[in-house]
Design an enzyme around this catalytic site. Sequence first.
Site, PDB file in Angstrom:
ATOM      1  N   GLY A  44       0.850  -1.190   0.000  1.00 57.86           N
ATOM      2  CA  GLY A  44       0.000   0.000   0.000  1.00 57.86           C
ATOM      3  C   GLY A  44       0.879   1.232   0.000  1.00 57.86           C
ATOM      4  N   GLN A  49       3.186   9.988   0.850  1.00 59.30           N
ATOM      5  CA  GLN A  49       4.470   9.291   0.960  1.00 59.30           C
ATOM      6  C   GLN A  49       5.369   9.516  -0.250  1.00 59.30           C
ATOM      7  OE1 GLN A  49       2.487   5.324   2.097  1.00 59.30           O
ATOM      8  NE2 GLN A  49       4.466   5.276   3.137  1.00 59.30           N
ATOM      9  N   CYS A  88       6.049   0.141   7.182  1.00 61.42           N
ATOM     10  CA  CYS A  88       5.668   1.276   6.338  1.00 61.42           C
ATOM     11  C   CYS A  88       6.861   1.666   5.480  1.00 61.42           C
ATOM     12  CB  CYS A  88       5.252   2.437   7.241  1.00 61.42           C
ATOM     13  SG  CYS A  88       4.744   3.905   6.344  1.00 61.42           S
ATOM     14  N   LEU A  89       6.614   1.925   4.207  1.00 59.95           N
ATOM     15  CA  LEU A  89       7.714   2.304   3.312  1.00 59.95           C
ATOM     16  C   LEU A  89       8.382   3.601   3.770  1.00 59.95           C
ATOM     17  CD1 LEU A  89       6.306   1.467  -0.241  1.00 59.95           C
ATOM     18  CD2 LEU A  89       7.839   0.109   1.187  1.00 59.95           C
ATOM     19  N   HIS A 130      -4.386   1.553   7.448  1.00 66.27           N
ATOM     20  CA  HIS A 130      -3.028   2.109   7.552  1.00 66.27           C
ATOM     21  C   HIS A 130      -2.855   3.267   6.557  1.00 66.27           C
ATOM     22  CE1 HIS A 130       1.540   1.518   7.807  1.00 66.27           C
ATOM     23  NE2 HIS A 130       1.382   2.296   6.755  1.00 66.27           N
ATOM     24  N   GLU A 131      -3.293   3.039   5.326  1.00 62.79           N
ATOM     25  CA  GLU A 131      -3.115   4.071   4.290  1.00 62.79           C
ATOM     26  C   GLU A 131      -4.019   5.276   4.547  1.00 62.79           C
ATOM     27  OE1 GLU A 131      -0.548   3.739   2.624  1.00 62.79           O
ATOM     28  OE2 GLU A 131      -0.266   1.611   3.017  1.00 62.79           O
ATOM     29  N   HIS A 134      -2.501   7.690   6.826  1.00 62.92           N
ATOM     30  CA  HIS A 134      -1.505   8.579   6.208  1.00 62.92           C
ATOM     31  C   HIS A 134      -2.153   9.870   5.705  1.00 62.92           C
ATOM     32  CE1 HIS A 134       2.322   6.494   6.149  1.00 62.92           C
ATOM     33  NE2 HIS A 134       1.789   5.383   5.670  1.00 62.92           N
TER      34      HIS A 134
END
Length: 165
Positions: A44, A49, A88-89, A130-131, A134
């Site tokens: 995701g 991000q 997380c990236l 999660h996304e 963000h």
Amino acid sequence: MLSIVTLGDELLQKSSNYVEVFDKELSDYTDKMFEAMLKFKGIGLASVQVGRLDRIFVVQIPNDEPRVFINPEIIETSVEEDHYEEGCLSIPGVNADVIRPYYVKIQAYNLKGRPFKLEAEDLLARVIQHELDHLNGVLFIDHVDSELKNRLVTDYHQRKEKLAE
Ligand code: NI
């Protein structure tokens, strides 16, 4: 190739803006988001991000289709919760167990600007939550207790400094 904004950049704490224009540029942009997500082996990725404060995220979990969510809202969650070790990236190398509802119903817009609803459970529901966080400037480490969060953040920055040496 889009590059990933990482922890320490205050952009990650900002709330993203609603998308109003659904055009070719938008769909080209989400293609690039998928490209970046796959390159860094994520499942995701939220627009913030990659440095653009738009309420957009993309998701592709194993054995599922690629999914784009624009201006998403969670309209229902289950009482039943589940825990899972998230990453997380934007915080590479950091993982923590996070408790979230097992099921969500989400409403969002597709690339054509049409609204849709989706019911998701398990991993898909988790990634969606999660996304969506963000887009509101919230990271998964904000869901763990403050002591653990401080430790994770400190470890992350120390590791980053070491790599930079
Ligand atoms: Ni993330």
